[in-house]
Design an enzyme around this catalytic site. Structure first.
Site, PDB file in Angstrom:
ATOM      1  N   SER A 140       3.890  -1.948 -26.615  1.00  0.00           N
ATOM      2  CA  SER A 140       4.317  -3.225 -26.032  1.00  0.00           C
ATOM      3  C   SER A 140       5.699  -3.526 -26.606  1.00  0.00           C
ATOM      4  CB  SER A 140       3.334  -4.326 -26.461  1.00  0.00           C
ATOM      5  OG  SER A 140       3.844  -5.614 -26.175  1.00  0.00           O
ATOM      6  N   TYR A 153      -2.476  -8.432 -32.466  1.00  0.00           N
ATOM      7  CA  TYR A 153      -1.919  -7.625 -31.368  1.00  0.00           C
ATOM      8  C   TYR A 153      -0.597  -6.985 -31.802  1.00  0.00           C
ATOM      9  CZ  TYR A 153      -0.558  -6.646 -26.458  1.00  0.00           C
ATOM     10  OH  TYR A 153      -0.194  -6.047 -25.268  1.00  0.00           O
TER      11      TYR A 153
HETATM   12  N1  LIG Z   1       0.503  -7.095 -19.033  1.00  0.00           N
HETATM   13  C1  LIG Z   1       1.441  -7.162 -19.970  1.00  0.00           C
HETATM   14  O1  LIG Z   1       2.309  -8.047 -19.953  1.00  0.00           O
HETATM   15  C2  LIG Z   1       1.473  -6.145 -21.076  1.00  0.00           C
HETATM   16  C3  LIG Z   1       2.604  -6.130 -21.906  1.00  0.00           C
HETATM   17  C4  LIG Z   1       2.672  -5.194 -22.934  1.00  0.00           C
HETATM   18  C5  LIG Z   1       1.640  -4.300 -23.120  1.00  0.00           C
HETATM   19  N2  LIG Z   1       0.549  -4.367 -22.304  1.00  0.00           N
HETATM   20  C6  LIG Z   1      -0.509  -3.397 -22.551  1.00  0.00           C
HETATM   21  O2  LIG Z   1      -0.742  -2.685 -21.354  1.00  0.00           O
HETATM   22  C7  LIG Z   1      -2.098  -2.201 -21.356  1.00  0.00           C
HETATM   23  C8  LIG Z   1      -2.739  -2.569 -20.030  1.00  0.00           C
HETATM   24  O3  LIG Z   1      -2.790  -3.978 -19.954  1.00  0.00           O
HETATM   25  P1  LIG Z   1      -2.899  -4.791 -18.584  1.00  0.00           P
HETATM   26  O4  LIG Z   1      -1.891  -5.851 -18.653  1.00  0.00           O
HETATM   27  O5  LIG Z   1      -2.974  -3.878 -17.449  1.00  0.00           O
HETATM   28  O6  LIG Z   1      -4.302  -5.525 -18.853  1.00  0.00           O
HETATM   29  P2  LIG Z   1      -5.638  -5.553 -18.015  1.00  0.00           P
HETATM   30  O7  LIG Z   1      -6.529  -6.487 -18.752  1.00  0.00           O
HETATM   31  O8  LIG Z   1      -5.371  -5.774 -16.588  1.00  0.00           O
HETATM   32  O9  LIG Z   1      -6.157  -4.050 -18.183  1.00  0.00           O
HETATM   33  C9  LIG Z   1      -6.678  -3.577 -19.402  1.00  0.00           C
HETATM   34  C10 LIG Z   1      -7.762  -2.581 -19.052  1.00  0.00           C
HETATM   35  O10 LIG Z   1      -8.288  -2.043 -20.276  1.00  0.00           O
HETATM   36  C11 LIG Z   1      -9.690  -1.980 -20.135  1.00  0.00           C
HETATM   37  N3  LIG Z   1     -10.362  -1.994 -21.424  1.00  0.00           N
HETATM   38  C12 LIG Z   1     -10.417  -3.007 -22.324  1.00  0.00           C
HETATM   39  N4  LIG Z   1     -11.179  -2.649 -23.364  1.00  0.00           N
HETATM   40  C13 LIG Z   1     -11.588  -1.377 -23.128  1.00  0.00           C
HETATM   41  C14 LIG Z   1     -12.393  -0.461 -23.835  1.00  0.00           C
HETATM   42  N5  LIG Z   1     -12.956  -0.788 -25.016  1.00  0.00           N
HETATM   43  N6  LIG Z   1     -12.603   0.767 -23.305  1.00  0.00           N
HETATM   44  C15 LIG Z   1     -12.064   1.111 -22.108  1.00  0.00           C
HETATM   45  N7  LIG Z   1     -11.294   0.276 -21.380  1.00  0.00           N
HETATM   46  C16 LIG Z   1     -11.063  -0.956 -21.891  1.00  0.00           C
HETATM   47  C17 LIG Z   1     -10.044  -3.212 -19.323  1.00  0.00           C
HETATM   48  O11 LIG Z   1     -11.341  -3.119 -18.719  1.00  0.00           O
HETATM   49  C18 LIG Z   1      -8.926  -3.240 -18.305  1.00  0.00           C
HETATM   50  O12 LIG Z   1      -9.233  -2.509 -17.139  1.00  0.00           O
HETATM   51  C19 LIG Z   1      -2.761  -2.811 -22.580  1.00  0.00           C
HETATM   52  O13 LIG Z   1      -2.749  -1.866 -23.632  1.00  0.00           O
HETATM   53  C20 LIG Z   1      -1.856  -3.971 -22.921  1.00  0.00           C
HETATM   54  O14 LIG Z   1      -1.917  -4.333 -24.276  1.00  0.00           O
HETATM   55  C21 LIG Z   1       0.438  -5.250 -21.290  1.00  0.00           C
END
Ligand SMILES: NC(=O)c1ccc[n+]([C@@H]2O[C@H](COP(=O)([O-])OP(=O)(O)OC[C@H]3O[C@@H](n4cnc5c(N)ncnc54)[C@H](O)[C@@H]3O)[C@@H](O)[C@H]2O)c1
Length: 251
Positions: A140, A153
């Protein structure tokens, strides 16, 4: 670009995961979709209906036996493993550090950091058997800088960058590249949840001002960067942390 490459995507049904899976399928990859819960069956069916080669494996990435099963399913289904996008993640509670319980800490560090180690441990073993591969881990922008009330986080995402660099060094001589992507704020269910949480809303409003591109990103924009890092077009790129952040880290 990824024709017949066998690639695992974790967090495959979430915002960034599902968009990336579609980008990789269009590039010709054979996919293993992994996520907690069973929603991935529908996504796999949808993609298969469009001609993609993909299977869903219900996987809790914080469980070592589930991760081992995810990797062995990929190898038994397709005979090899060429790539992985370790992307599953959970968000922080939005509280100052002293109010966090050990269980709050363990939940986020368990999924956002320890699970990346577990996934790489089994993926790299499989890749060593077939001559190499490419791994992309989701960190991130908060893997480089901190944000208010997000210590668990921020710590986990900083850890993903260190782990990525360490693995890149360990396996650089064995044709396995390991990189991280650093999304800024991306329009996904995770961000929608944060937006509706009264504890986080004030911080979310500050976030939009922090993107020089003056908008949040779309999941597909992350997927395009992941596709490139997974492909042979990035053959001399390893150990890097690539921001896909609308300029967040340039401020
Ligand atoms: N959306 C943002 O702004 C953002 C920014 C920086 C980093 N991220 C990172 O991107 C990644 C994806 O995030 P997103 O925004 O798509 O969120 P999201 O919540 O839409 O997707 C996260 C996915 O991870 C799955 N998940 C959670 N715990 C799990 C587990 N124990 N085993 C298997 N799957 C699991 C969830 O079911 C979900 O489908 C994450 O690592 C998040 O930290 C997101």
């Amino acid at each position: 670009m990824l024709q017949n490459k066998v690639i695992i995507v974790t967090g495959a049904t979430g915002g960034i995961g599902a968009a990336t899976v579609k980008v990789l399928a269009q590039a010709g990859a054979k996919l293993i979709l992994a996520d907690i819960g069973s929603a991935g069956h529908d996504l796999a069916r949808e993609l298969a209906g469009q001609g993609a080669n993909c299977k869903f494996v219900e996987t809790d990435v914080s469980s070592e036996s589930a991760v081992e099963n995810m990797v062995s399913t990929a190898v038994s289904a397709y005979g090899r493993l060429d790539g992985a996008f370790n992307n599953a993640g959970v968000e922080h509670r939005g509280m100052p550090l002293h109010q966090l319980s050990v269980s709050d800490w363990n939940k986020v560090v368990g999924v956002d950091l320890t699970a990346v180690f577990l996934c790489m441990k089994y993926q790299i073993s499989a890749m060593l058997e077939c001559g190499g591969g490419s791994i992309v881990n989701t960190s991130s922008a908060l893997g480089v800088v901190a944000w208010l009330h997000a210590s668990e986080y921020v710590a986990a995402k900083h850890g993903v960058i260190g782990l990525t660099k360490a693995a890149a060094l360990d396996y650089g001589g064995q044709n396995i590249r390991v990189n991280a992507i650093l999304p800024g704020t991306i329009n996904t269910p995770m961000v929608a949840r944060a937006n509706s949480d009264p504890a986080l809303t004030a911080n979310m409003k500050k976030l939009i001002d922090h993107h020089p591109i003056e908008r949040f990103g779309e999941p597909r924009e992350v997927g395009e960067a992941v596709k490139w890092l997974l492909s042979d077009a990035a053959s001399f790129v390893t150990g890097v942390s690539l921001p896909v952040d609308g300029g967040f880290l340039a401020i």
